[in-house]
Design a protein around this motif. Structure first.
Motif, PDB file in Angstrom:
ATOM      1  N   LYS A  26       0.842  -1.199   0.000  1.00  0.00           N
ATOM      2  CA  LYS A  26       0.000   0.000   0.000  1.00  0.00           C
ATOM      3  C   LYS A  26       0.879   1.252   0.000  1.00  0.00           C
ATOM      4  O   LYS A  26       0.582   2.230  -0.693  1.00  0.00           O
ATOM      5  CB  LYS A  26      -0.924  -0.011   1.212  1.00  0.00           C
ATOM      6  CG  LYS A  26      -1.912   1.118   1.251  1.00  0.00           C
ATOM      7  CD  LYS A  26      -2.855   0.970   2.433  1.00  0.00           C
ATOM      8  CE  LYS A  26      -3.867   2.097   2.485  1.00  0.00           C
ATOM      9  NZ  LYS A  26      -4.774   1.943   3.636  1.00  0.00           N
TER      10      LYS A  26
ATOM     11  N   GLU B 180       4.162   6.187  -5.072  1.00  0.00           N
ATOM     12  CA  GLU B 180       4.225   6.405  -6.511  1.00  0.00           C
ATOM     13  C   GLU B 180       3.176   7.431  -6.949  1.00  0.00           C
ATOM     14  O   GLU B 180       3.465   8.355  -7.707  1.00  0.00           O
ATOM     15  CB  GLU B 180       4.012   5.084  -7.257  1.00  0.00           C
ATOM     16  CG  GLU B 180       4.176   5.220  -8.750  1.00  0.00           C
ATOM     17  CD  GLU B 180       4.142   3.890  -9.480  1.00  0.00           C
ATOM     18  OE1 GLU B 180       4.533   3.891 -10.658  1.00  0.00           O
ATOM     19  OE2 GLU B 180       3.725   2.874  -8.892  1.00  0.00           O
ATOM     20  N   LYS B 181       1.969   7.276  -6.433  1.00  0.00           N
ATOM     21  CA  LYS B 181       0.871   8.180  -6.791  1.00  0.00           C
ATOM     22  C   LYS B 181       1.129   9.600  -6.282  1.00  0.00           C
ATOM     23  O   LYS B 181       0.943  10.581  -7.005  1.00  0.00           O
ATOM     24  CB  LYS B 181      -0.436   7.652  -6.219  1.00  0.00           C
ATOM     25  CG  LYS B 181      -1.650   8.476  -6.573  1.00  0.00           C
ATOM     26  CD  LYS B 181      -2.905   7.843  -6.004  1.00  0.00           C
ATOM     27  CE  LYS B 181      -4.129   8.683  -6.320  1.00  0.00           C
ATOM     28  NZ  LYS B 181      -5.340   8.082  -5.745  1.00  0.00           N
ATOM     29  N   ALA B 182       1.555   9.729  -5.045  1.00  0.00           N
ATOM     30  CA  ALA B 182       1.709  11.042  -4.414  1.00  0.00           C
ATOM     31  C   ALA B 182       3.010  11.752  -4.783  1.00  0.00           C
ATOM     32  O   ALA B 182       3.017  12.965  -4.990  1.00  0.00           O
ATOM     33  CB  ALA B 182       1.619  10.911  -2.896  1.00  0.00           C
TER      34      ALA B 182
ATOM     35  N   ALA C 144       5.585  10.429  -7.092  1.00  0.00           N
ATOM     36  CA  ALA C 144       6.239   9.950  -8.317  1.00  0.00           C
ATOM     37  C   ALA C 144       7.507   9.146  -8.025  1.00  0.00           C
ATOM     38  O   ALA C 144       8.446   9.133  -8.808  1.00  0.00           O
ATOM     39  CB  ALA C 144       6.536  11.111  -9.258  1.00  0.00           C
TER      40      ALA C 144
ATOM     41  N   TYR D  73      13.776   7.609  -7.326  1.00  0.00           N
ATOM     42  CA  TYR D  73      13.364   8.951  -7.723  1.00  0.00           C
ATOM     43  C   TYR D  73      14.622   9.652  -8.208  1.00  0.00           C
ATOM     44  O   TYR D  73      15.574   9.818  -7.431  1.00  0.00           O
ATOM     45  CB  TYR D  73      12.734   9.722  -6.563  1.00  0.00           C
ATOM     46  CG  TYR D  73      12.230  11.075  -6.985  1.00  0.00           C
ATOM     47  CD1 TYR D  73      10.995  11.204  -7.604  1.00  0.00           C
ATOM     48  CD2 TYR D  73      12.996  12.210  -6.793  1.00  0.00           C
ATOM     49  CE1 TYR D  73      10.526  12.442  -8.018  1.00  0.00           C
ATOM     50  CE2 TYR D  73      12.540  13.447  -7.200  1.00  0.00           C
ATOM     51  CZ  TYR D  73      11.298  13.554  -7.814  1.00  0.00           C
ATOM     52  OH  TYR D  73      10.839  14.782  -8.220  1.00  0.00           O
TER      53      TYR D  73
ATOM     54  N   GLU E  81       2.396   1.861  -3.481  1.00  0.00           N
ATOM     55  CA  GLU E  81       1.361   2.400  -4.370  1.00  0.00           C
ATOM     56  C   GLU E  81       1.137   3.896  -4.089  1.00  0.00           C
ATOM     57  O   GLU E  81       1.062   4.713  -4.997  1.00  0.00           O
ATOM     58  CB  GLU E  81       0.064   1.617  -4.176  1.00  0.00           C
ATOM     59  CG  GLU E  81      -1.068   2.059  -5.064  1.00  0.00           C
ATOM     60  CD  GLU E  81      -2.335   1.252  -4.808  1.00  0.00           C
ATOM     61  OE1 GLU E  81      -3.417   1.852  -4.870  1.00  0.00           O
ATOM     62  OE2 GLU E  81      -2.241   0.040  -4.537  1.00  0.00           O
ATOM     63  N   TRP E  82       1.035   4.247  -2.805  1.00  0.00           N
ATOM     64  CA  TRP E  82       0.791   5.632  -2.432  1.00  0.00           C
ATOM     65  C   TRP E  82       1.978   6.526  -2.767  1.00  0.00           C
ATOM     66  O   TRP E  82       1.808   7.634  -3.280  1.00  0.00           O
ATOM     67  CB  TRP E  82       0.454   5.732  -0.947  1.00  0.00           C
ATOM     68  CG  TRP E  82       0.010   7.097  -0.558  1.00  0.00           C
ATOM     69  CD1 TRP E  82      -1.254   7.605  -0.621  1.00  0.00           C
ATOM     70  CD2 TRP E  82       0.839   8.157  -0.081  1.00  0.00           C
ATOM     71  NE1 TRP E  82      -1.263   8.912  -0.199  1.00  0.00           N
ATOM     72  CE2 TRP E  82       0.012   9.276   0.139  1.00  0.00           C
ATOM     73  CE3 TRP E  82       2.201   8.274   0.190  1.00  0.00           C
ATOM     74  CZ2 TRP E  82       0.493  10.488   0.612  1.00  0.00           C
ATOM     75  CZ3 TRP E  82       2.687   9.488   0.664  1.00  0.00           C
ATOM     76  CH2 TRP E  82       1.836  10.571   0.870  1.00  0.00           C
TER      77      TRP E  82
ATOM     78  N   GLU F 128       9.071   5.715  -8.021  1.00  0.00           N
ATOM     79  CA  GLU F 128       8.711   4.514  -8.763  1.00  0.00           C
ATOM     80  C   GLU F 128       9.395   3.256  -8.235  1.00  0.00           C
ATOM     81  O   GLU F 128      10.580   3.286  -7.888  1.00  0.00           O
ATOM     82  CB  GLU F 128       9.068   4.697 -10.231  1.00  0.00           C
ATOM     83  CG  GLU F 128       8.340   5.857 -10.867  1.00  0.00           C
ATOM     84  CD  GLU F 128       8.739   6.082 -12.313  1.00  0.00           C
ATOM     85  OE1 GLU F 128       9.711   5.455 -12.780  1.00  0.00           O
ATOM     86  OE2 GLU F 128       8.075   6.896 -12.974  1.00  0.00           O
TER      87      GLU F 128
END
Length: 121
Positions: free
Chosen positions: A20, A26-28, A30, A51, A23-24, A32
């Motif tokens: 989780k 990456e979304k928040a 960037a 990053y 995932e967060w 990876e």
């Protein structure tokens, strides 16, 4: 030589739910996924996220600390001996890891966990 081969310090963050968190992040932010290692049950035991030229290590929360620092050293045996002689609390004795690193863990004066080893992402 790539940029991470020159790095020495790698921040380590622990999460109760690494999947989780990845995932967060990456979304928040960037950040990876670069490499993810899972156990036989499919749980994430170690992950490296990238990053730009930096690497962030993530692992499963397994003790009272929420993070630490991994430091790449050339001679972990000598480094371990020095830390022990200085009175460092060794939290993980020297071990040869299946991914090729020789490493150990220690707690500093304020309770932060430090890991030292030969692994360089």
């Amino acid at each position: 030589m790539n940029d991470t081969a020159k790095q020495t310090f790698f921040p380590l963050v622990k999460y109760t739910d690494p999947a989780k968190a990845i995932e967060w992040l990456e979304k928040a932010f960037a950040i990876e996924p670069h490499e993810i290692t899972k156990d036989d049950e499919g749980r994430i035991v170690h992950a490296e996220l990238r990053y730009a030229t930096g690497i962030l290590m993530i692992t499963q929360q397994d003790e009272a600390t929420t993070g630490g620092l991994y430091v790449a050293v050339d001679d972990p045996d000598a480094h371990h001996a020095r830390a022990k002689a200085a009175g460092a609390e060794i939290t993980m004795e020297l071990v040869d890891q299946p991914y090729g690193s020789r490493e150990y863990g220690a707690r500093d004066l304020e309770g932060n966990i430090w890991y030292f080893g030969t692994y360089r992402p």
